[in-house]
Design an enzyme around this catalytic site. Structure first.
Site, PDB file in Angstrom:
ATOM      1  N   GLN A 154     -17.723  25.325  32.676  1.00  0.00           N
ATOM      2  CA  GLN A 154     -18.242  26.617  32.174  1.00  0.00           C
ATOM      3  C   GLN A 154     -19.514  26.419  31.359  1.00  0.00           C
ATOM      4  O   GLN A 154     -20.359  27.310  31.300  1.00  0.00           O
ATOM      5  CB  GLN A 154     -17.192  27.321  31.292  1.00  0.00           C
ATOM      6  CG  GLN A 154     -15.994  27.866  32.033  1.00  0.00           C
ATOM      7  CD  GLN A 154     -14.852  26.874  32.048  1.00  0.00           C
ATOM      8  OE1 GLN A 154     -15.045  25.665  32.017  1.00  0.00           O
ATOM      9  NE2 GLN A 154     -13.635  27.375  32.132  1.00  0.00           N
ATOM     10  N   LYS A 188     -10.755  26.812  24.891  1.00  0.00           N
ATOM     11  CA  LYS A 188     -10.935  25.859  25.997  1.00  0.00           C
ATOM     12  C   LYS A 188     -10.585  24.429  25.595  1.00  0.00           C
ATOM     13  O   LYS A 188     -10.943  23.978  24.504  1.00  0.00           O
ATOM     14  CB  LYS A 188     -12.387  25.958  26.471  1.00  0.00           C
ATOM     15  CG  LYS A 188     -12.788  25.053  27.607  1.00  0.00           C
ATOM     16  CD  LYS A 188     -11.865  25.176  28.809  1.00  0.00           C
ATOM     17  CE  LYS A 188     -11.671  26.594  29.300  1.00  0.00           C
ATOM     18  NZ  LYS A 188     -10.474  26.736  30.181  1.00  0.00           N
ATOM     19  N   ASP A 201      -9.278  32.268  22.839  1.00  0.00           N
ATOM     20  CA  ASP A 201      -8.420  32.966  23.802  1.00  0.00           C
ATOM     21  C   ASP A 201      -7.244  33.635  23.115  1.00  0.00           C
ATOM     22  O   ASP A 201      -6.684  34.605  23.618  1.00  0.00           O
ATOM     23  CB  ASP A 201      -7.938  32.010  24.877  1.00  0.00           C
ATOM     24  CG  ASP A 201      -9.083  31.726  25.819  1.00  0.00           C
ATOM     25  OD1 ASP A 201      -9.915  30.866  25.486  1.00  0.00           O
ATOM     26  OD2 ASP A 201      -9.182  32.425  26.849  1.00  0.00           O
TER      27      ASP A 201
END
Ligand code: MRU
Length: 345
Positions: free
Chosen positions: A192, A244, A233
């Site tokens: 990402q 992550k 998250d």
């Protein structure tokens, strides 16, 4: 560039698995395709997943041809369930589905419910970008005057519906006149950082330097980094942060080198129902993502691989949590609760 849009009764999303090489948009006409797209990470990032989940419910509801509210609701149940189960760690999915569920139960007739669900999804979408600008404004107070900031994964426009959370703070700081530079980690295994963060920052002409994940400690120790800022998250009531995989290592290395470690996230990412990060489910993804690199096999076929997609950073490594309602610091238990309960002006 639009991460996600509602166009003529369909969900249109930018396929993030094709970036940075191609900018391809997908039109999804049923909620099952949306669930697949989430699992395949064609759309990802906690706030973007919340918006996608809301549109998924609207799409699922629109396809139910029942006239009685009872029959309609019993067919909507599996839609909620499939969407919530698509990815387990980002609490924004459950948050959006719960918001949609409340709207559905507040209306009596089926066509009224369908309309209200779509309006709610559109509202969740509209609010997301505005929230990111508010996070950016609060976070810029912390980053103003800094030189280089390190980030991990992608908490930018692509992980939201525009501007970003951690990268929103970067953008807001630059808009206030600080010539901030970004050091972005590649973020194995899904890349990402290199595929998405580097792409969107370069597109906005923000100075970005890409490093592999294992270089983070080196640069933090060298004194090249003024602070770290990442997204989240899920944040537990005590301030533990799920983000992550690799975030925890960076946070520990930041503390060891006296570099502030900031987390930027909307209130919808805070889960006060859990007391610590121990209770956050960590998604385990396919070993294939580790055994290969950008689609090319890089390990012996028969070898095992582990692939947890997220890790937990204990609150003691987190210098501050930036939300749209303000900044929380230790004691997080009290400060996060106060921000969550803050009534919007
Ligand atoms: O697996 P991903 O790409 O969905 O993980 C995304 C992250 O970890 C982000 O940092 C987080 O969702 C915050 S996005 C604003």
């Amino acid at each position: 560039m639009n991460t996600i849009e509602w166009v003529d009764g369909k969900i249109r999303l930018l396929d993030q698995t094709r970036l940075p090489l191609e900018e391809v948009y997908l039109d999804l006409t049923d909620y099952q395709s949306l669930v697949r797209a989430i699992k395949e990470m064609r759309i990802r990032g906690a706030p973007a997943l919340g918006v996608a989940a809301a549109y998924g419910v609207a799409l699922g509801a629109a396809a139910i041809d029942e006239e009685s509210k009872e029959a309609f609701e019993s067919r909507l149940g599996p839609v909620y369930e499939a969407i919530v189960a698509s990815r387990p760690t980002a609490v924004n999915i459950r948050w959006a589905v719960e918001r949609m569920r409340r709207v559905a139960s507040a209306h009596r007739d089926v066509s009224g419910v369908k309309k209200a669900l779509l309006n709610e999804a559109l509202a969740i979408h509209r609010q997301d970008e505005a929230i990111n600008h508010r996070i950016g404004a609060h976070g810029a107070d912390l980053l103003q005057g800094k030189g280089t900031v390190m980030t991990h994964c992608n908490a930018g426009a692509l992980a939201t519906t525009g501007y970003g959370t951690a990268l929103g703070v970067v953008r807001a700081t630059i808009e206030r006149g600080t010539a901030l530079k970004v050091m972005a980690t590649e973020t194995r295994p899904f890349l990402q950082g290199s595929r998405l963060t580097a792409w969107e920052l370069a597109r906005d002409q923000i100075d970005v330097t890409l490093i592999t994940d294992s270089m983070a400690g080196h640069f933090l120790k060298k004194g090249d980094i003024d602070c770290v800022i990442v997204g989240a998250d899920r944040i537990a009531a005590n301030g533990d942060v799920a983000n992550k995989i690799g975030t925890y290592s960076i946070a520990v290395l930041a503390k060891e080198n006296a570099v502030p470690f900031y987390v930027a996230a909307p209130i919808s990412t805070i889960d006060l129902s859990i007391s610590s990060g121990e209770e956050i489910p960590i998604e385990e993804r396919s070993p294939e993502e580790v055994l290969s690199f950008a689609g090319v096999q890089v390990a012996p076929q028969e070898v095992k691989a582990a692939n947890p997609a997220f890790d937990i950073t204990p609150y003691r490594y987190v210098s501050a949590i930036v939300t749209e309602n303000g900044i929380a610091r230790e004691p997080y238990l009290e400060e996060l609760k106060a921000l969550v309960e803050m009534i919007e002006e």
